[in-house]
Design an enzyme around this catalytic site. Structure first.
Site, short mmCIF file in Angstrom:
data_model
loop_
_atom_site.label_atom_id
_atom_site.label_comp_id
_atom_site.label_asym_id
_atom_site.label_seq_id
_atom_site.Cartn_x
_atom_site.Cartn_y
_atom_site.Cartn_z
N LYS A 136 16.03 -25.05 7.05
CA LYS A 136 17.34 -24.98 7.72
C LYS A 136 18.16 -26.22 7.37
CE LYS A 136 15.73 -22.12 11.49
NZ LYS A 136 16.28 -21.38 12.57
N ARG A 154 0.82 -1.21 0.00
CA ARG A 154 0.00 0.00 0.00
C ARG A 154 0.86 1.27 0.00
NH1 ARG A 154 -4.92 -0.38 4.00
NH2 ARG A 154 -4.22 -2.49 3.69
N GLU A 211 14.96 -18.74 23.00
CA GLU A 211 15.51 -17.50 22.44
C GLU A 211 15.74 -16.48 23.56
OE1 GLU A 211 13.43 -16.44 18.46
OE2 GLU A 211 11.92 -17.33 19.76
N HIS A 223 6.86 -25.03 13.89
CA HIS A 223 8.29 -25.38 13.83
C HIS A 223 8.63 -26.65 14.60
CE1 HIS A 223 8.52 -21.56 12.03
NE2 HIS A 223 8.70 -20.82 13.10
N LYS A 244 3.30 -18.54 7.81
CA LYS A 244 2.63 -18.87 9.07
C LYS A 244 2.31 -17.56 9.80
CE LYS A 244 5.01 -19.44 12.91
NZ LYS A 244 5.73 -18.29 13.47
N HIS A 254 9.70 -22.01 7.94
CA HIS A 254 11.09 -21.77 7.57
C HIS A 254 12.06 -22.72 8.27
CE1 HIS A 254 11.39 -19.25 11.20
NE2 HIS A 254 12.69 -19.42 11.10
N ASP A 295 2.90 -19.86 17.98
CA ASP A 295 4.02 -19.26 17.25
C ASP A 295 5.12 -20.29 16.95
OD1 ASP A 295 5.36 -16.95 16.17
OD2 ASP A 295 6.71 -17.02 17.91
C1 BG6 Z 1 9.29 -17.33 13.83
C2 BG6 Z 1 8.57 -16.92 15.09
O1 BG6 Z 1 8.48 -18.15 13.05
O2 BG6 Z 1 10.47 -18.04 14.19
C3 BG6 Z 1 9.47 -16.06 15.94
O3 BG6 Z 1 7.40 -16.21 14.72
C4 BG6 Z 1 10.78 -16.76 16.22
O4 BG6 Z 1 8.81 -15.70 17.15
C5 BG6 Z 1 11.40 -17.27 14.93
O5 BG6 Z 1 11.63 -15.83 16.85
C6 BG6 Z 1 12.60 -18.14 15.22
O6 BG6 Z 1 13.21 -18.47 14.01
P1 BG6 Z 1 14.79 -18.53 13.88
O7 BG6 Z 1 15.04 -18.99 12.48
O8 BG6 Z 1 15.30 -17.16 14.16
O9 BG6 Z 1 15.24 -19.52 14.90
#
Ligand code: BG6
Length: 494
Positions: free
Chosen positions: A192, A49, A226, A250, A158, A188, A245
């Site tokens: 990896k 936008r 994290e 994941h 996602k 994602h 999340d």
């Molecule tokens: C994302 C989450 O999908 O993955 C985040 O929404 C998270 O909250 C992230 O921090 C972690 O991915 P990576 O590749 O940085 O370990």
């Protein structure tokens, strides 16, 4: 195998002025461009936008690339060559009537470049707009190719749904516009390098796979901890929490790779069948199997950090979980009785993304110093950088009588000289361009994974406060997580 470039195509990114595009998508596309892996004729059309001309958008993204590319800064000329392939269209994506502008721009690009009738759409937009944008693509006919050999594909980020019901509705909606085979649900983590390597480690080596079952494995732990907090995503995170999340997508996918059966051939559908089979075998979760926590103020590396409830976009009485520890079982012959654990949290004392396979102990202890309840034997697959694999076992302490110490044989990916380790998005973008969906999630697995966690979500919805425990930022998580490790006493004796 020799690398074959994808066919010429247009990549349309919705959400082109957003965070994902600037931090991940464009830097990843630049990396593959630099390694000469993009199609000969290839245009990236950013759509959003915010009003930009092509030139303004390129200028803005040049600065972002400098900021977000890893490693040494590339030459200006290289950046410019890449950005020549980038165009921008200002479009109010909420307005159906404006989509003719997109159709016209695509037609203009195709007129100028030998690109064929191939378009890959990427929805890097808030999930509430997935239905609207995909429906608009359908309405203006951009969802189906008009030439033989042409195709349309769509990558959906996602979170895919908010619960089982909404995920099903979204699936139904998308398959009414695109063919199932053309819908790429991205996770994602599957891109990896170390995650893909789980498959190679397991199925290219007799030594691991022979032991990969309930007879030899004591437990499996999967970590995604994290030190980061919710950054500027408080609003999104409030509606998601760690369960949606990280766990639903994941961690479940990692577990699928660890637990699945061997494939008769390396084929996308066969692999996705195996992952779905694992998800179908999950023992139903109960509230006792899950610990949920939220961080309060604390400290990491001397830096004082606020509580989750004080973060921007977060309610002062929020009950959203920023930490989940859970234990569950897979009811099949390979895994019956083996506990699997997930641990994930924000603002932890350390970042750690790894899979830890604990093997059973020897049947009889001969030596002093041997690991007691769980064994000296562990296989640790480190998923985050620096990626590595470690095999741990007991050896004699030099000079001692017969005292055992756990040692580690380590393989670091970084030691493979001259090997470029592509980021997850590089790999997954190229796969979608090639039409390879092996590392993307199929509808059934996605819905099964929602179905698995749904009873817990339901309980939390009904009793938002119940069972929520707190941990200081910078800690190892709530103490209550240790409760999950308790096993019947007879399991701990040899
Ligand atoms: C994302 C989450 O999908 O993955 C985040 O929404 C998270 O909250 C992230 O921090 C972690 O991915 P990576 O590749 O940085 O370990």
């Amino acid at each position: 195998m020799e690398y074959m470039k994808p066919d010429n195509q247009i990549l349309v990114i919705f959400g082109a002025s957003g965070d994902l595009t600037r931090r991940k998508l464009l830097p990843s596309l630049f990396e593959v461009f630099e390694r000469d892996m993009l199609p000969e004729h290839f245009v990236i059309l950013g759509v959003a936008r915010t009003s930009f001309s092509d030139e303004e958008y390129r200028r803005e993204q040049k600065e972002n690339l400098k900021k977000f590319l890893k490693g040494e800064l590339p030459e200006q000329a290289k950046l410019d060559q890449f950005l020549e392939r980038v165009q921008y269209l200002t479009l109010n994506t909420d307005q159906w009537e404006e989509y003719h502008l997109l159709a016209e721009r695509i037609a203009a690009i195709r007129k100028k470049e030998d690109i064929g009738d191939r378009i890959l759409f990427y929805l890097a937009i808030p999930p509430r707009n997935y239905e609207l944008v995909s429906a608009a693509l359908g309405k203006c006919g951009l969802n189906t190719p008009v030439e033989t050999g042409g195709w349309r594909r769509i990558i959906v980020e996602k979170p895919f749904g908010h619960d089982l019901t909404t995920a099903r509705l979204l699936n139904r909606h998308l398959v009414s516009i695109f063919r199932e085979d053309d819908i790429y649900r991205i996770d994602h983590f599957l891109g990896k390098e170390t995650v893909q390597n789980i498959l190679v480690l397991r199925f290219a080596n007799q030594i691991f796979e022979s032991l990969w079952n309930r007879n030899y494995i004591d437990s499996v732990e999967i970590y995604a901890l994290e030190t980061l907090g919710v950054e500027n995503r408080g609003k999104y995170y409030e509606g998601a929490g760690a369960f949606r999340d990280m766990v639903q997508n994941h961690l479940m996918q990692l577990m699928g790779f660890v637990a699945m059966e061997a494939l008769p051939a390396f084929d996308a559908e066969l692999m996705r069948d195996e992952v779905a089979k694992v998800f179908r075998s999950l023992h139903p979760l109960t509230a006792d199997d899950v610990v949920r926590g939220q961080y309060v103020a604390g400290e990491i590396g001397g830096q004082v950090l606020p509580a989750y409830r004080e973060e921007k976009g977060v309610a002062a009485d929020s009950t959203t979980e920023t930490y989940v520890a859970m234990r569950f079982y897979i009811d099949n012959w390979r895994w019956g009785g083996v506990p699997f654990y997930f641990y994930t949290g924000k603002r932890m004392g350390m970042s750690k993304s790894e899979i830890n396979i604990h093997f059973k102990n020897v049947p009889h202890h001969l030596f002093s110093g041997m690991c007691s309840c769980s064994s000296c034997n562990q296989l640790v697959l480190k998923v985050d950088a620096p990626e590595s694999i470690s095999l741990r076992f007991g050896l004699k302490v030099p000079g001692s009588f017969f005292e055992v110490k756990q040692v580690s044989m380590d393989f670091a990916y970084g030691s493979l000289c001259n090997t470029y380790i592509a980021t997850a998005y590089e790999r997954l973008l190229l796969d979608a361009m090639q039409g390879d969906s092996t590392l993307y999630i199929r509808t059934d697995a996605l819905e099964l994974s929602w179905r698995f966690i749904e009873p817990i979500l339901q309980q939390w919805r009904e009793n938002p406060q119940e069972g929520l425990v707190y941990y200081p930022a910078g800690s190892e998580g709530p103490e209550e997580r240790k409760r999950l490790l308790q096993r019947p006493a007879e399991e701990c004796t040899l």
